[in-house]
Enzyme design. Structure first.
Site, short mmCIF file in Angstrom:
data_model
loop_
_atom_site.label_atom_id
_atom_site.label_comp_id
_atom_site.label_asym_id
_atom_site.label_seq_id
_atom_site.Cartn_x
_atom_site.Cartn_y
_atom_site.Cartn_z
N LYS A 163 53.13 39.36 41.90
CA LYS A 163 52.30 40.57 41.95
C LYS A 163 52.37 41.19 43.34
O LYS A 163 52.11 40.53 44.34
CB LYS A 163 50.87 40.21 41.59
CG LYS A 163 50.74 39.63 40.18
CD LYS A 163 49.34 39.16 39.86
CE LYS A 163 48.92 38.00 40.72
NZ LYS A 163 47.64 37.39 40.28
N THR A 187 37.52 44.81 43.43
CA THR A 187 38.76 44.13 43.05
C THR A 187 38.57 42.63 42.88
O THR A 187 39.54 41.89 42.75
CB THR A 187 39.84 44.37 44.11
OG1 THR A 187 39.36 43.92 45.40
CG2 THR A 187 40.20 45.85 44.21
N GLY A 231 38.32 39.27 41.29
CA GLY A 231 38.73 38.70 40.02
C GLY A 231 39.89 39.38 39.33
O GLY A 231 40.16 39.11 38.16
N THR A 232 40.61 40.25 40.05
CA THR A 232 41.73 40.94 39.41
C THR A 232 42.82 39.96 38.96
O THR A 232 43.39 40.11 37.88
CB THR A 232 42.35 42.00 40.34
OG1 THR A 232 42.62 41.40 41.61
CG2 THR A 232 41.40 43.17 40.53
N GLY A 233 43.10 38.96 39.79
CA GLY A 233 44.13 37.98 39.42
C GLY A 233 43.73 37.16 38.21
O GLY A 233 44.54 36.92 37.30
N CYS A 234 42.47 36.73 38.18
CA CYS A 234 41.97 35.98 37.02
C CYS A 234 42.04 36.83 35.76
O CYS A 234 42.46 36.37 34.69
CB CYS A 234 40.52 35.55 37.25
SG CYS A 234 40.24 34.49 38.68
#
Length: 267
Positions: A176, A209, A211-214
């Protein structure tokens, strides 16, 4: 009735923006039934992490054995693991129950900069879990940590690092590029067989932003059983996350980096 059961193996975030809470919201948003195995408790808000209390590996194993011996599982998202013992326990369960559609989000550092993975656990992640993954979803700092290299600063370096991550054993790598500068956020899917696929989205001007990866990794896990291929699942998950970021300002969950709007399609 949901046709699919998807499990999150991850830590708890009491603020609701990341961890198993974000995963359950993402699962529900994509029409699957969410289940969880809790690996750690955190004291956390939109402003940062003030404490981490790891769940013993033996009890993580108890949770997995109890759940997986009963429920049919169609996909698994793995997030925060905290220790090498827990990482090894999860890897063993993947083999024991032949868990499908394993998406590993190598959570190491929170958005606030707080470290969530013990340094000793990185090697266990590299050697035990990544080789069992169908897809891993590192951001640029996580990719650099896993490789022991400097962080990528352009798309070519991203591709080079993704290809080196493939050598650790996962079937696919979604690296990412949100940390790179530019008007677009570019993610890159690499499998070592076909040409890499770029996923581009315009940057959203928001501080929410957390928790965007989760959210992205759990959305992909929810969509893998429902889509014809990984590329489609990733594309749809990225579109969902972008819209959740656009609407994130509607959620007031604290004074720091707030969560995305997981249920933007409904309210």
């Amino acid at each position: 009735m949901s046709a699919y059961n998807v499990v999150s193996i991850a830590g708890s975030d009491p603020s609701g923006g990341a961890g198993i809470q974000a995963d359950l919201k993402s699962f529900s948003a994509h029409g699957v039934f969410g289940m969880t195995v809790v690996t750690a408790l955190t004291a956390q808000s939109t402003r940062g992490v003030t404490g981490v209390h790891g769940v013993p590996a033996s009890f993580v194993t108890d949770q997995m054995d109890t759940l997986f011996s009963d429920a049919t599982v169609h996909a698994v998202k793995v997030g925060m693991l905290s220790t090498s013992e827990v990482t090894e326990a999860v890897a063993a369960a993947v083999d024991r129950y032949e868990l499908p559609n394993l998406v590993v989000d190598p959570v190491m550092v929170a958005k606030s900069g707080d470290r969530l993975l013990e340094s000793s656990a990185i090697e266990a992640l590299r050697t035990e879990l990544l080789p069992r993954a169908d897809l891993i979803t590192p951001n640029l700092p996580e990719a650099a940590d896993l490789l022991g290299e400097a962080e990528a600063t352009d798309l070519k370096q991203m591709r080079d690092q993704a290809e080196r991550l493939l050598e650790l054993g996962p079937r696919r790598v979604l690296i990412k590029g949100g940390h790179l500068p530019g008007e677009e956020s570019v993610d890159l899917l690499v499998d070592g067989v076909t040409e890499p696929v770029e996923f581009r989205a315009g940057r959203v001007d928001t501080r929410n932003t957390h928790g965007t990866g989760c959210t992205l990794s759990s959305s992909i896990a929810a969509l893998l059983p429902q889509r014809p291929d990984t590329v489609t699942a990733v594309a749809d998950a990225k579109e969902y996350l972008t819209r959740a970021l656009v609407r994130a300002g509607e959620i007031d969950a604290g004074g720091g980096q707030g969560p995305v709007h997981h249920f933007h399609l409904w309210w």
